[in-house]
Design a protein around this motif. Structure first.
Motif, PDB file in Angstrom:
ATOM      1  N   GLN A  95      31.254  11.693  -8.630  1.00 15.98           N
ATOM      2  CA  GLN A  95      32.458  11.016  -9.107  1.00 15.98           C
ATOM      3  C   GLN A  95      32.145  10.192 -10.348  1.00 15.98           C
ATOM      4  O   GLN A  95      32.943  10.142 -11.290  1.00 15.98           O
ATOM      5  CB  GLN A  95      33.048  10.120  -8.018  1.00 15.98           C
ATOM      6  N   LEU A  96      30.994   9.557 -10.364  1.00 21.82           N
ATOM      7  CA  LEU A  96      30.599   8.800 -11.543  1.00 21.82           C
ATOM      8  C   LEU A  96      30.415   9.725 -12.730  1.00 21.82           C
ATOM      9  O   LEU A  96      30.847   9.421 -13.861  1.00 21.82           O
ATOM     10  CB  LEU A  96      29.304   8.028 -11.262  1.00 21.82           C
ATOM     11  N   LEU A  97      29.775  10.866 -12.510  1.00 16.94           N
ATOM     12  CA  LEU A  97      29.595  11.829 -13.598  1.00 16.94           C
ATOM     13  C   LEU A  97      30.943  12.304 -14.124  1.00 16.94           C
ATOM     14  O   LEU A  97      31.156  12.380 -15.340  1.00 16.94           O
ATOM     15  CB  LEU A  97      28.767  13.018 -13.108  1.00 16.94           C
ATOM     16  N   ALA A  98      31.880  12.619 -13.213  1.00 14.61           N
ATOM     17  CA  ALA A  98      33.208  13.052 -13.638  1.00 14.61           C
ATOM     18  C   ALA A  98      33.909  11.961 -14.424  1.00 14.61           C
ATOM     19  O   ALA A  98      34.587  12.237 -15.431  1.00 14.61           O
ATOM     20  CB  ALA A  98      34.032  13.449 -12.412  1.00 14.61           C
ATOM     21  N   GLU A  99      33.766  10.721 -13.991  1.00 15.76           N
ATOM     22  CA  GLU A  99      34.389   9.602 -14.705  1.00 15.76           C
ATOM     23  C   GLU A  99      33.808   9.454 -16.109  1.00 15.76           C
ATOM     24  O   GLU A  99      34.542   9.245 -17.083  1.00 15.76           O
ATOM     25  CB  GLU A  99      34.168   8.313 -13.904  1.00 15.76           C
ATOM     26  N   LEU A 101      32.361  11.815 -18.008  1.00 21.10           N
ATOM     27  CA  LEU A 101      32.762  12.929 -18.863  1.00 21.10           C
ATOM     28  C   LEU A 101      34.244  12.858 -19.213  1.00 21.10           C
ATOM     29  O   LEU A 101      34.633  13.099 -20.366  1.00 21.10           O
ATOM     30  CB  LEU A 101      32.436  14.247 -18.171  1.00 21.10           C
ATOM     31  N   ALA A 102      35.095  12.534 -18.230  1.00 17.44           N
ATOM     32  CA  ALA A 102      36.530  12.465 -18.500  1.00 17.44           C
ATOM     33  C   ALA A 102      36.849  11.337 -19.466  1.00 17.44           C
ATOM     34  O   ALA A 102      37.674  11.502 -20.379  1.00 17.44           O
ATOM     35  CB  ALA A 102      37.295  12.283 -17.193  1.00 17.44           C
ATOM     36  N   SER A 103      36.219  10.184 -19.303  1.00 17.60           N
ATOM     37  CA  SER A 103      36.485   9.069 -20.209  1.00 17.60           C
ATOM     38  C   SER A 103      35.982   9.368 -21.614  1.00 17.60           C
ATOM     39  O   SER A 103      36.595   8.956 -22.606  1.00 17.60           O
ATOM     40  CB  SER A 103      35.841   7.785 -19.677  1.00 17.60           C
ATOM     41  N   PHE A 104      34.885  10.111 -21.718  1.00 17.05           N
ATOM     42  CA  PHE A 104      34.380  10.482 -23.036  1.00 17.05           C
ATOM     43  C   PHE A 104      35.362  11.399 -23.748  1.00 17.05           C
ATOM     44  O   PHE A 104      35.701  11.190 -24.921  1.00 17.05           O
ATOM     45  CB  PHE A 104      33.023  11.174 -22.908  1.00 17.05           C
ATOM     46  N   VAL A 105      35.840  12.432 -23.032  1.00 15.89           N
ATOM     47  CA  VAL A 105      36.804  13.347 -23.642  1.00 15.89           C
ATOM     48  C   VAL A 105      38.080  12.608 -24.020  1.00 15.89           C
ATOM     49  O   VAL A 105      38.652  12.823 -25.093  1.00 15.89           O
ATOM     50  CB  VAL A 105      37.116  14.518 -22.687  1.00 15.89           C
ATOM     51  N   PHE A 175      40.146  16.092  -7.465  1.00 12.42           N
ATOM     52  CA  PHE A 175      39.631  15.138  -8.453  1.00 12.42           C
ATOM     53  C   PHE A 175      40.614  13.982  -8.623  1.00 12.42           C
ATOM     54  O   PHE A 175      40.777  13.435  -9.706  1.00 12.42           O
ATOM     55  CB  PHE A 175      39.409  15.849  -9.790  1.00 12.42           C
ATOM     56  N   ARG A 176      41.265  13.603  -7.548  1.00  7.42           N
ATOM     57  CA  ARG A 176      42.366  12.648  -7.602  1.00  7.42           C
ATOM     58  C   ARG A 176      41.953  11.317  -8.220  1.00  7.42           C
ATOM     59  O   ARG A 176      42.683  10.747  -9.044  1.00  7.42           O
ATOM     60  CB  ARG A 176      42.923  12.419  -6.200  1.00  7.42           C
ATOM     61  N   GLU A 177      40.811  10.778  -7.820  1.00  6.15           N
ATOM     62  CA  GLU A 177      40.415   9.459  -8.300  1.00  6.15           C
ATOM     63  C   GLU A 177      40.237   9.442  -9.815  1.00  6.15           C
ATOM     64  O   GLU A 177      40.637   8.500 -10.488  1.00  6.15           O
ATOM     65  CB  GLU A 177      39.115   9.014  -7.610  1.00  6.15           C
ATOM     66  N   LYS A 181      43.041   8.015 -13.501  1.00  2.58           N
ATOM     67  CA  LYS A 181      42.691   7.252 -14.703  1.00  2.58           C
ATOM     68  C   LYS A 181      42.810   8.088 -15.969  1.00  2.58           C
ATOM     69  O   LYS A 181      43.100   7.538 -17.043  1.00  2.58           O
ATOM     70  CB  LYS A 181      41.254   6.723 -14.580  1.00  2.58           C
ATOM     71  N   HIS A 182      42.547   9.378 -15.864  1.00  2.00           N
ATOM     72  CA  HIS A 182      42.513  10.238 -17.050  1.00  2.00           C
ATOM     73  C   HIS A 182      43.341  11.487 -16.770  1.00  2.00           C
ATOM     74  O   HIS A 182      42.828  12.604 -16.754  1.00  2.00           O
ATOM     75  CB  HIS A 182      41.065  10.609 -17.395  1.00  2.00           C
TER      76      HIS A 182
END
Length: 241
Positions: A95-99, A101-105, A175-177, A181-182
Motif C-alpha cells: 500500500q505504501l508503494l502504491a501510494e 507511485l500514485a502520488s508521483f504520477v 485499491f480503494r485506499e 486520495k488519487h
C-alpha cells in the motif's frame, strides 16, 4: 488530527499461527542456516518453544533441518533453513508503494489521468487472454472475458444491461485506499485496463467511461459498441477478390 496511517499491509492468515509464522520469517530472512538458540533469540522465545516450532515447520515442509558439518571437536549442531520456493511470510507494505507511485504520477506528470489510462491499457493488453487465430469475439464472449480478468484482480464484477447498453458493476475496489486520495490516477488505470483487455480481444465493444464510487462500494463501467465495427471485414474475407 487522526492517528498516523499504517503503511504495512494486513498480514494474510497463515496456517502456522502467529508464533510459528514469526519463526518461519526469521529463518526465511536469514543469510545462513540458524541454530535453535539463534532463532529463539531473534524471535524472543524459549529455546524449547523455538525448537518445537522449527520441527513443526520441518514436518510441514516449510523448513529443512540438517546437521552442522564441523571439523573441530564437539557435537555437531542442528541447523535450520527455509525450504526453497516456499511462500514468504512477514510484513508487506505494498500500500505504501502504491501510494508513492500514485502520488508521483499525480503530481509529477502534466496529464496524470491520461498517463494512468495509457499505462492501464498496456497492462490490459498484457493480461488479456487473447483469442486464437481467426477467432472472432462477439459482445457476450468479450464481456465474459473482461469479467474474468476483472475478477482475477479482485473487482468482484457483475455484468448488467440497462437501456439496451452493457455495463460492468464493480462491487469491490482492490485499491480503494489509494483511489480515495488519487482517484484520477487509480481510476484512470482501471479504465485503461478494461480498454486494453477489450482491445486485445479485438472485441466489438469498448469501455466508454468509468464512473467511480457512484455508491461507497460501487463503480460502474459503461460499455459501448465500437464505431468502426461495421467496416471490419469478416475473418477470411480480406483477401478475396
Amino acid at each position: 488530527m487522526g492517528p498516523p496511517p499504517r503503511w504495512t499491509d494486513p498480514v494474510p492468515l497463515s496456517p502456522f499461527g502467529e508464533s510459528r509464522s514469526r519463526v518461519l520469517a526469521v529463518v526465511q530472512d536469514a543469510a545462513r542456516p540458524l541454530t535453535v538458540v539463534e532463532v529463539a533469540e531473534r524471535v524472543g522465545l524459549h529455546a524449547n518453544s523455538a525448537r518445537l516450532h522449527l520441527d513443526g515447520l520441518v514436518d510441514a515442509g516449510a523448513a529443512q533441518r540438517k546437521r552442522e558439518e564441523r571439523k573441530r571437536p564437539g557435537r555437531p549442531r542442528t541447523l535450520y533453513t527455509a525450504s526453497p520456493g516456499g511462500a514468504r511470510v512477514g510484513a508487506r507494505s505494498y500500500q505504501l508503494l502504491a501510494e508513492i507511485l500514485a502520488s508521483f504520477v499525480a503530481t509529477q506528470t502534466p496529464q496524470p489521468a491520461r498517463a494512468a489510462q495509457r499505462a492501464g491499457r498496456e497492462w490490459g493488453r498484457y493480461l488479456a487472454e487473447r483469442p486464437g487465430p481467426f477467432e472472432r469475439m462477439d459482445a457476450a464472449a468479450a464481456t465474459r472475458r473482461l469479467l474474468e480478468a476483472l475478477a482475477d484482480i479482485g473487482f468482484a464484477p457483475e455484468s448488467k444491461t440497462a437501456g439496451g447498453r452493457r455495463q460492468i458493476l464493480l462491487h469491490h475496489c482492490p485499491f480503494r485506499e489509494v483511489a480515495a486520495k488519487h482517484q484520477d490516477v487509480v481510476c484512470g488505470i482501471h479504465l485503461g485496463l478494461m480498454q486494453g483487455v477489450l482491445a486485445a480481444l479485438d472485441a466489438p465493444l469498448g469501455t466508454e467511461r468509468l464512473e467511480p464510487f457512484v455508491e461507497p462500494d460501487l463503480c460502474i463501467a459503461r460499455l459501448a459498441r465500437r464505431p468502426d465495427i461495421t467496416t471490419r471485414p469478416r475473418p477470411g474475407t480480406a483477401d478475396r477478390p
